[in-house]
Design a protein around this motif. Structure first.
Motif, PDB file in Angstrom:
ATOM      1  N   GLN A 153       0.827  -1.206   0.000  1.00 49.48           N
ATOM      2  CA  GLN A 153       0.000   0.000   0.000  1.00 49.48           C
ATOM      3  C   GLN A 153       0.864   1.260   0.000  1.00 49.48           C
ATOM      4  O   GLN A 153       0.615   2.204  -0.745  1.00 49.48           O
ATOM      5  N   ALA A 305     -15.706   3.295   5.951  1.00 50.79           N
ATOM      6  CA  ALA A 305     -14.245   3.357   6.003  1.00 50.79           C
ATOM      7  C   ALA A 305     -13.725   2.599   7.216  1.00 50.79           C
ATOM      8  O   ALA A 305     -12.734   1.865   7.132  1.00 50.79           O
ATOM      9  N   ILE A 309     -11.207  -0.644   7.243  1.00 45.42           N
ATOM     10  CA  ILE A 309      -9.963  -0.643   8.021  1.00 45.42           C
ATOM     11  C   ILE A 309      -9.941  -1.836   8.971  1.00 45.42           C
ATOM     12  O   ILE A 309      -8.917  -2.519   9.121  1.00 45.42           O
ATOM     13  N   PRO A 319      -2.907  -0.810   7.848  1.00 41.31           N
ATOM     14  CA  PRO A 319      -3.159   0.042   6.675  1.00 41.31           C
ATOM     15  C   PRO A 319      -2.754   1.499   6.899  1.00 41.31           C
ATOM     16  O   PRO A 319      -3.591   2.373   7.158  1.00 41.31           O
ATOM     17  N   SER A 322      -4.512   4.126   4.753  1.00 48.85           N
ATOM     18  CA  SER A 322      -5.925   4.275   5.101  1.00 48.85           C
ATOM     19  C   SER A 322      -6.106   5.073   6.386  1.00 48.85           C
ATOM     20  O   SER A 322      -6.993   5.928   6.480  1.00 48.85           O
ATOM     21  N   TYR A 325      -5.530   8.753   5.432  1.00 48.71           N
ATOM     22  CA  TYR A 325      -6.648   9.359   4.710  1.00 48.71           C
ATOM     23  C   TYR A 325      -7.847   9.567   5.636  1.00 48.71           C
ATOM     24  O   TYR A 325      -8.571  10.563   5.524  1.00 48.71           O
ATOM     25  N   TYR A 326      -8.068   8.613   6.539  1.00 50.60           N
ATOM     26  CA  TYR A 326      -9.197   8.722   7.472  1.00 50.60           C
ATOM     27  C   TYR A 326      -9.032   9.954   8.352  1.00 50.60           C
ATOM     28  O   TYR A 326      -9.973  10.723   8.547  1.00 50.60           O
ATOM     29  N   TYR A 350     -11.408   7.247   0.060  1.00 50.72           N
ATOM     30  CA  TYR A 350     -10.025   6.821  -0.178  1.00 50.72           C
ATOM     31  C   TYR A 350      -9.571   5.855   0.923  1.00 50.72           C
ATOM     32  O   TYR A 350      -8.917   4.843   0.658  1.00 50.72           O
ATOM     33  N   ALA A 351      -9.921   6.199   2.170  1.00 51.96           N
ATOM     34  CA  ALA A 351      -9.542   5.351   3.300  1.00 51.96           C
ATOM     35  C   ALA A 351     -10.145   3.952   3.159  1.00 51.96           C
ATOM     36  O   ALA A 351      -9.491   2.938   3.407  1.00 51.96           O
ATOM     37  N   LYS A 352     -11.406   3.928   2.764  1.00 53.34           N
ATOM     38  CA  LYS A 352     -12.093   2.646   2.576  1.00 53.34           C
ATOM     39  C   LYS A 352     -11.434   1.816   1.477  1.00 53.34           C
ATOM     40  O   LYS A 352     -11.102   0.638   1.667  1.00 53.34           O
ATOM     41  N   THR A 354      -8.428   2.089  -0.055  1.00 53.97           N
ATOM     42  CA  THR A 354      -7.035   1.694   0.122  1.00 53.97           C
ATOM     43  C   THR A 354      -6.874   0.608   1.185  1.00 53.97           C
ATOM     44  O   THR A 354      -5.865  -0.099   1.194  1.00 53.97           O
ATOM     45  N   SER A 355      -7.860   0.458   2.053  1.00 52.53           N
ATOM     46  CA  SER A 355      -7.796  -0.591   3.077  1.00 52.53           C
ATOM     47  C   SER A 355      -7.860  -1.982   2.470  1.00 52.53           C
ATOM     48  O   SER A 355      -7.200  -2.913   2.934  1.00 52.53           O
TER      49      SER A 355
END
Length: 419
Positions: A153, A305, A309, A319, A322, A325-326, A350-352, A354-355
């Motif tokens: 990641q 999100a 995670i 992550p 993530s 971003y969160y 994005y957080a969701k 990329t997790s």
């Protein structure tokens, strides 16, 4: 007025008569960026020191009044960003601190380099030096051995930033040939600072390297899936609003395709993901200017999100991207206002994404069979020949037409993804 749906879960139920099980968030889930505390503190101190050096450099320069005023105003803006960074640091928002430092540093470096460039040759050498910095960084990161999803990641984020730096430098060269030296230095400074963030994410990936070796070539199929599914969304939304109004999304997709052709699969995935998320935010907020309604949507995205995670952590992944971003989404959310809410939505998404983007074990949502349930039917009511504008409350949900399209894509994506 036709039937309206709140989200993708309602849409799937409306069109198929089946419900998708909504996962829940573990009670003990804690999303924070304390792992970035030392990095944020050191970065802030270095950026503040750099600001003070350049401020003194400007004071002792021989710049004319007009140019001096422009540069001083730029430094004042950078100091404002640093003041925000200090507040974020004190609040424990460490990724936000790093981001604000980065924004400030672009401006500070722009002023610094503009003060140093006196001739065409100076600027040309400056651009060449930035190019060398990009090439050496790209070479080092491309030779990293990726171990585990956490590192993957972070390295993916790093590789995307390298590509962004290349594009910025290309713009700087174009400005140089147009004799637009102000923008040339600005884009060069941006490219240089962007490449420093690429180095940072790569180092963060090495810090959290754990697990089996992952070959970059193994991302090719995932990249193709993301590009194809994102292209469907972008094609749909541009058919509604026109390509001219959504050129940024189209550019993101085209960049992603270019990365794919060059074998930069992680960068292609991220470009496709960002373009699709931005398009979905546009669709999800279309015609809504009521903050209460938008905050309701935002809270659902925030919850999703967290679920993603938690899923990544359940798989033994930390992550880092993530989490970052969160937290950045929270910073926007806390500011309030329509623009900040939409930015918060984007970073929660994005957080969701990329997790779970690289989770091979990620399974599609469970479908709950409800054979006895009647699918709701669309009803119509008589309308007068001329009717007043619908009240604000009728904008609270997205119409079924976009969702019909999105449901098809979502179901197709679930079926198309490997288990």
């Amino acid at each position: 007025m036709g039937t309206r749906v709140k989200d993708i879960y309602d849409a799937v139920y409306y069109f198929t008569g089946k419900k998708i099980e909504k996962p829940s968030v573990p009670a003990n889930l804690n999303v924070d960026t304390s792992f970035l505390k030392t990095d944020a503190l050191n970065d802030y101190d270095k950026t503040l020191s750099y600001y003070e050096q350049v401020e003194n450099k400007l004071k002792t320069s021989n710049m004319g009044y007009t140019t001096y005023s422009y540069l001083k105003e730029a430094l004042n803006e950078a100091k404002s960003r640093l003041d925000e960074a200090k507040k974020a640091l004190e609040d424990g928002r460490y990724y936000t601190t790093l981001s604000l430092n980065f924004q400030a540093r672009i401006t500070i470096r722009h002023v610094d380099w503009y003060l140093s460039v006196e001739t065409d040759a100076d600027l040309e050498n400056l651009l060449k030096n930035v190019n060398d910095e990009i090439k050496s960084t790209e070479n080092a990161i491309s030779n990293l051995t990726i171990r585990g999803i956490s590192m993957l990641q972070a390295v993916a984020a790093s590789e995307e930033r390298i590509e962004q730096a290349k594009s910025l430098l290309k713009e700087a060269w174009s400005d140089y040939y147009d004799a637009n030296y102000w923008d040339a230095v600005s884009n060069a400074a941006f490219a240089y600072e962007r490449i420093q963030t690429a180095k940072f994410w790569a180092s963060l990936g090495e810090r959290y390297a754990k697990g089996d070796v992952i070959e970059r070539e193994s991302l090719k199929e995932t990249a193709r899936d993301y590009l194809d599914n994102s292209r469907l969304i972008i094609t749909y939304i541009t058919s509604m609003f026109g390509e001219v109004n959504l050129q940024e999304l189209i550019n993101l997709m085209n960049e992603g395709e270019g990365y794919y052709q060059d074998g930069k699969y992680s960068a292609a995935i991220f470009s496709a993901m960002e373009a699709r998320i931005q398009a979905e935010i546009i669709l999800d907020t279309l015609g809504i200017d009521n903050e209460t309604i938008l905050m309701d949507k935002l809270q659902r995205m925030k919850e999703n999100a967290k679920v993603a995670i938690a899923q990544a952590q359940k798989e033994g992944i930390y992550p880092v991207l993530s989490f970052s971003y969160y937290e950045f989404a929270q910073s926007y959310e806390n500011q309030g206002g329509l623009d900040n809410i939409q930015n918060a939505m984007m970073f929660y998404q994005y957080a969701k994404e990329t997790s779970t983007v690289f989770l091979e074990t990620a399974s599609p949502p469970k479908i709950i069979e409800e054979p006895t349930t009647t699918i709701p039917t669309q009803t119509t009511t008589p309308q007068a020949t001329t009717s007043p504008t619908q009240p604000e409350a009728t904008k609270s949900y997205i119409s079924l037409i976009p969702f019909a399209f999105l449901v098809g894509i979502v179901l197709g994506f679930i079926v198309g993804r490997k288990s």
